[in-house]
Design an enzyme around this catalytic site. Structure first.
Site, PDB file in Angstrom:
ATOM      1  N   ASP A  57       1.167  -1.412   0.723  1.00 19.38           N
ATOM      2  CA  ASP A  57       0.134  -0.479   0.384  1.00 19.38           C
ATOM      3  C   ASP A  57       0.637   1.290  -0.323  1.00 19.38           C
ATOM      4  OD1 ASP A  57      -1.910  -2.001   0.188  1.00 19.38           O
ATOM      5  OD2 ASP A  57      -2.559  -0.376   2.216  1.00 19.38           O
ATOM      6  N   LYS A 111      -7.049   3.436  -2.937  1.00 19.75           N
ATOM      7  CA  LYS A 111      -7.136   3.458  -1.486  1.00 19.75           C
ATOM      8  C   LYS A 111      -7.040   4.597  -0.871  1.00 19.75           C
ATOM      9  CE  LYS A 111      -5.036   1.314   3.175  1.00 19.75           C
ATOM     10  NZ  LYS A 111      -3.655   0.996   3.489  1.00 19.75           N
ATOM     11  N   LYS A 151      -9.810   0.232  -1.878  1.00 19.75           N
ATOM     12  CA  LYS A 151      -9.968  -0.116  -0.369  1.00 19.75           C
ATOM     13  C   LYS A 151     -10.296   1.083   0.273  1.00 19.75           C
ATOM     14  CE  LYS A 151      -6.818  -1.090   3.131  1.00 19.75           C
ATOM     15  NZ  LYS A 151      -4.803  -1.806   3.589  1.00 19.75           N
TER      16      LYS A 151
END
Length: 215
Positions: free
Chosen positions: A89, A151, A181
């Protein structure tokens, strides 16, 4: 309940976290049946006595500010994957987004993608900091760079974490090409449900047990 658990990256990113804390995190993740654990890159490789079982290993890069040099993020991501990470991430350079330098932002993501071509890459855009137009543009940069997810948040920015409105806008932008996400400030089942209904397919949670039990 099991389906929701499989959407969760069980997360521990406190700067003061220890290897013992990570071992506890993994134990909880296996007990709860979450998809993965998400930890800081300094925690890799995990100690030999920490058995992930079926739980995936997620690691952050350029966290939490995103202001790291792009090539440094790429090296950090590559090292994490070499040390066992399944997913990375990364935080975008928010300055590029606020300046609307989309070529620089696309490069920021692309060099990380190139460094880990066979691993899942999630791109943290820190949605609470951005306007709707900037969210859309950042998502398009992630798409163009070959990311797998966009995300919402790190959970560390004072502007705030995930919102259902941001998740919906992100999902509307990426469609079926990328997944979304939601992360940051999701501490109960009601909020998690809102994120899922808005289009999130993965949730970044430190309050995983409370959310799962709420369902």
């Amino acid at each position: 309940m099991t389906d929701v658990a499989k959407m969760i990256d069980h997360t521990l990113l406190k700067p003061e976290a220890t290897f013992d804390d990570v071992a506890t995190l993994v134990k909880e993740a296996k007990e709860l049946g979450t998809y993965s654990v998400c930890v800081s890159p300094s925690m890799l490789p995990l100690p030999d006595d920490v058995d992930l079982g079926d739980v995936k290993l997620c690691v952050v890069a350029g966290f939490p500010s995103g202001a790291t040099v792009s090539e440094v993020k790429a090296a950090e991501a590559a090292r994490a994957v070499a040390a066992g990470a399944d997913e990375v991430d990364m935080v975008i350079n928010l300055g590029y987004a606020k300046e609307h330098d989309w070529d620089a932002l696309e490069y920021d993501i692309a060099v990380v993608r190139d460094a880990i071509p066979f691993s899942v890459l999630k791109v943290i855009i820190e949605s609470a900091v951005l306007t709707d137009e900037e969210i859309v543009a950042a998502c398009k940069c992630a798409m163009a760079s070959g990311a797998d997810f966009v995300k919402t948040s790190t959970g560390f920015h004072p502007a705030g974490g995930a919102s259902a409105a941001a998740v919906k806008l992100m999902k509307d932008t990426v469609g079926d090409e990328l997944e979304v996400k939601a992360s940051g400030g999701i501490r109960d089942a009601e909020t998690a449900k809102e994120m899922i209904e808005a289009g999130a397919t993965r949730l970044g949670l430190s309050s995983s047990r409370a959310v799962i039990e709420g369902f």
